[in-house]
Design a protein around this motif. Structure first.
Motif, short mmCIF file in Angstrom:
data_model
loop_
_atom_site.label_atom_id
_atom_site.label_comp_id
_atom_site.label_asym_id
_atom_site.label_seq_id
_atom_site.Cartn_x
_atom_site.Cartn_y
_atom_site.Cartn_z
N LYS A 1 17.48 69.30 138.35
CA LYS A 1 18.11 68.06 139.22
C LYS A 1 19.39 68.62 139.55
CE LYS A 1 15.61 65.02 137.37
NZ LYS A 1 14.76 64.11 138.34
N LYS A 2 20.05 69.72 139.12
CA LYS A 2 21.07 70.22 139.61
C LYS A 2 20.89 71.09 140.83
CE LYS A 2 24.11 70.96 135.33
NZ LYS A 2 24.75 71.80 134.50
N ARG A 3 19.95 71.48 141.15
CA ARG A 3 19.57 72.28 142.06
C ARG A 3 19.21 71.43 143.33
NH1 ARG A 3 15.51 76.87 140.04
NH2 ARG A 3 17.22 78.23 138.73
N ARG A 4 18.59 70.31 143.02
CA ARG A 4 18.38 69.49 144.11
C ARG A 4 18.85 68.03 144.01
NH1 ARG A 4 13.65 71.43 147.15
NH2 ARG A 4 13.03 73.23 146.17
N PRO A 5 20.30 68.01 144.31
CA PRO A 5 20.99 66.53 144.07
C PRO A 5 20.53 65.54 144.98
CG PRO A 5 22.44 68.13 145.25
CD PRO A 5 21.09 69.06 144.71
N LEU A 6 20.35 65.83 146.30
CA LEU A 6 19.77 64.88 147.27
C LEU A 6 18.45 64.17 146.76
CD1 LEU A 6 20.06 63.30 149.65
CD2 LEU A 6 18.65 65.11 151.02
N SER A 7 17.41 65.04 146.12
CA SER A 7 16.31 64.37 145.75
C SER A 7 16.48 63.43 144.52
CB SER A 7 15.32 65.54 145.15
OG SER A 7 14.11 65.15 144.29
N SER A 8 17.50 64.01 143.65
CA SER A 8 17.95 63.27 142.16
C SER A 8 18.51 61.82 142.84
CB SER A 8 18.88 64.06 141.45
OG SER A 8 18.43 65.39 141.05
N CYS A 9 19.43 61.85 143.67
CA CYS A 9 20.04 60.52 144.35
C CYS A 9 19.09 59.47 144.69
CB CYS A 9 20.97 60.92 145.35
SG CYS A 9 22.30 61.64 144.83
N CYS A 10 17.69 60.36 145.57
CA CYS A 10 16.87 59.36 145.94
C CYS A 10 16.03 59.03 144.87
CB CYS A 10 15.91 60.30 147.05
SG CYS A 10 16.81 60.70 148.70
N GLU A 11 15.56 59.47 143.83
CA GLU A 11 14.99 59.25 142.73
C GLU A 11 15.76 57.91 142.04
OE1 GLU A 11 14.11 62.02 139.93
OE2 GLU A 11 12.72 63.24 141.03
N ILE A 12 16.76 57.61 142.09
CA ILE A 12 17.64 56.76 141.46
C ILE A 12 17.96 55.51 142.43
CG2 ILE A 12 19.67 55.77 140.56
CD1 ILE A 12 19.98 58.91 139.30
N LEU A 13 18.48 56.09 143.90
CA LEU A 13 18.71 54.88 144.74
C LEU A 13 17.48 54.34 145.49
CD1 LEU A 13 21.91 56.87 146.20
CD2 LEU A 13 21.92 54.87 144.57
N LEU A 14 16.62 54.75 145.74
CA LEU A 14 15.38 54.30 146.46
C LEU A 14 14.68 52.98 145.67
CD1 LEU A 14 13.69 57.17 148.66
CD2 LEU A 14 14.82 55.16 149.28
N PRO A 15 14.09 53.26 144.35
CA PRO A 15 13.61 52.12 144.02
C PRO A 15 14.71 51.01 143.44
CG PRO A 15 13.16 54.17 142.50
CD PRO A 15 14.28 54.64 143.80
N ALA A 16 16.19 51.51 143.48
CA ALA A 16 17.00 50.31 143.50
C ALA A 16 17.09 49.36 144.64
CB ALA A 16 18.40 50.73 142.95
N ALA A 17 17.04 50.09 145.88
CA ALA A 17 17.33 49.56 147.04
C ALA A 17 15.84 48.71 147.20
CB ALA A 17 17.49 50.58 148.11
N LEU A 18 14.72 49.06 146.98
CA LEU A 18 13.67 48.42 147.10
C LEU A 18 13.74 47.09 146.31
CD1 LEU A 18 10.66 51.22 147.45
CD2 LEU A 18 11.62 49.63 149.19
N CYS A 19 14.22 47.25 145.00
CA CYS A 19 14.24 45.98 144.02
C CYS A 19 15.27 44.89 144.94
CB CYS A 19 14.75 46.51 142.81
SG CYS A 19 13.47 47.20 141.90
N LEU A 20 16.27 45.46 145.25
CA LEU A 20 17.19 44.72 146.13
C LEU A 20 16.47 44.11 147.15
CD1 LEU A 20 20.44 46.66 145.71
CD2 LEU A 20 19.93 44.54 144.44
#
Length: 105
Positions: free
Chosen positions: A29-48
């Motif tokens: 997760k530390k090596r790929r912060p963009l991927s980590s953010c997408c894992e959290i933000l994309l599902p939340a955005a789709l739910c919204l």
């Protein structure tokens, strides 16, 4: 007899493997912060997006109406081609042998 070494409790194999797995995941997760953010933000955005869409949708009232045929022959006529529907309806109402005798080529 006094023991010079203090005994420490040993970790079980399961706890050790879970600890190693969590460390590995944290490192990834530390090596790929963009991927980590997408894992959290994309599902939340789709739910919204789904919540916003469902709140904006207007419900249509469907009038109370009968949407099914009253008898078997009407049901078969609505599903099958014209000739086949009549043959099958005759077969159901009068029996299979009468249907074969009554058909006109």
């Amino acid at each position: 007899m006094e023991k010079s070494m203090t005994q420490q409790p040993t970790q079980s194999a399961l706890a050790q493997s879970v600890t190693l797995l969590l460390r590995k995941e944290l490192l990834l997760k530390k090596r790929r912060p963009l991927s980590s953010c997408c894992e959290i933000l994309l599902p939340a955005a789709l739910c919204l997006l789904l919540v916003a869409g469902s709140s904006q949708a207007k419900l249509d009232k469907v009038p109370d109406k009968q949407f099914y045929p009253l008898n078997v022959s009407n049901a078969i006529d609505s599903l099958a081609p014209q000739n086949l529907g009549k043959i099958m309806a005759t077969s159901i109402e009068s029996g299979p042998m009468q249907c074969l005798l009554a058909t006109d080529p």
